[in-house]
Design an enzyme around this catalytic site. Structure first.
Site, PDB file in Angstrom:
ATOM      1  N   ASP A  42     -13.992  57.081 -44.580  1.00  0.00           N
ATOM      2  CA  ASP A  42     -13.503  57.599 -43.665  1.00  0.00           C
ATOM      3  C   ASP A  42     -13.144  59.092 -43.953  1.00  0.00           C
ATOM      4  OD1 ASP A  42     -11.646  58.159 -41.194  1.00  0.00           O
ATOM      5  OD2 ASP A  42      -9.915  57.138 -41.648  1.00  0.00           O
ATOM      6  N   HIS A  75     -20.301  64.162 -40.419  1.00  0.00           N
ATOM      7  CA  HIS A  75     -21.213  63.209 -40.662  1.00  0.00           C
ATOM      8  C   HIS A  75     -22.128  63.137 -41.627  1.00  0.00           C
ATOM      9  CE1 HIS A  75     -18.127  60.898 -38.158  1.00  0.00           C
ATOM     10  NE2 HIS A  75     -18.959  62.174 -36.925  1.00  0.00           N
ATOM     11  N   LEU A  80     -29.788  46.910 -56.944  1.00  0.00           N
ATOM     12  CA  LEU A  80     -28.651  47.015 -56.186  1.00  0.00           C
ATOM     13  C   LEU A  80     -28.703  46.193 -54.095  1.00  0.00           C
ATOM     14  CD1 LEU A  80     -25.608  48.295 -55.629  1.00  0.00           C
ATOM     15  CD2 LEU A  80     -26.978  50.138 -53.890  1.00  0.00           C
TER      16      LEU A  80
END
Ligand code: FPP
Length: 242
Positions: free
Chosen positions: A21, A38, A132
């Site tokens: 956020d 963004h 990962l």
């Protein structure tokens, strides 16, 4: 898993979930449009994958676009979708180089056909990678995920392949988008907000939470270590007594 990181003994969570956020506020502070934030957020995310891998985190799951985010301006939604396009297309070779497996969760059928296609390609191309395990939530809503799981379960009951009394918590977990992942040990939310905003409500039932004022584009290895330090101090009892 206990690990020594920069000389400090830390308990590294197996699975970290992140609500990324603060991109908009980060851009606003720089008098720039929200999509600039963004873009910086996407860069921070690439770095976070690398850091997570080096820190010994096995699963990283991030909230990139919620079922509610369609309410934003057309310009912003288009900008975020274009970032996904770029990410999905460019990350096959990088993910394979890093042995990273990528999964997308959420209601994919409502995304643009070329994005759905790029998701399928990326998931397929990385499915044998054992490093990962990176999961991106796109058009994801936790209640919607539970609703979709309930439809699948109801269909099995209707078809006679499942009895209502066979509906256990494990069975419900196995019908969620995250069926292949363990529940997160730790949730991180950046930018000072302290709520889960419909992100993994079922899966976060026993997770530790770490909230930081850092805005997502500023998130880095040091923030990760802060979160892991916080987690190390917690004593998880899962409702029992130790
Ligand atoms: C929240 O910040 C962020 C989003 C809704 C978008 C998240 C997208 C990215 C991090 C980049 C793209 C991801 C990939 C996988 C390439 P906000 O806009 O709500 O910030 P604000 O609260 O400051 O307005």
């Amino acid at each position: 898993m206990e690990r020594i990181i920069d000389g400090e003994k830390l308990n590294v969570p197996e699975h970290i979930a992140v609500i990324m956020d603060g991109n908009g506020r980060w851009a606003k502070k720089r008098f720039m449009p929200r999509n600039f934030g963004h873009k910086a957020g996407a860069d921070a995310l690439e770095q976070a994958c690398e850091d997570a891998d080096h820190l010994g985190i096995k699963y990283l799951t991030v909230y990139a676009f919620s079922t509610e985010n369609w309410k934003r301006s057309v310009e912003e939604v288009t900008g975020i979708m274009n970032l996904f396009r770029r990410y999905l297309e460019n990350s096959i070779s990088k993910s394979n180089k890093n042995n990273m497996r990528v999964r997308i969760i959420g209601e994919k059928s409502l995304l643009a056909p070329d994005i759905i296609n790029a998701i399928d390609n990326l998931e397929e191309a990385t499915k044998n990678n054992t490093g990962l395990q990176f999961t991106v939530a796109i058009n994801y809503g936790g209640r919607d995920e539970i609703r979709r799981a309930m439809i699948k379960i109801a269909d099995e009951v209707k078809a006679g392949s499942l009895k209502p009394e066979e509906i256990t918590e494990e069975l419900i977990s196995k019908h969620l988008d995250t069926w292949e992942l363990p529940d997160p040990d730790l949730l991180i939310r950046t930018s000072g907000e302290e709520r889960i905003s419909n992100f993994l409500p079922w899966q976060l039932a026993y997770s530790e939470f770490f909230f930081t004022d850092t805005l997502w584009p500023d998130f880095n290895r040091a923030t990760f270590i802060d979160a892991i330090r916080h987690y190390t101090k917690r004593d998880r009892r899962f409702g029992g007594v130790k």
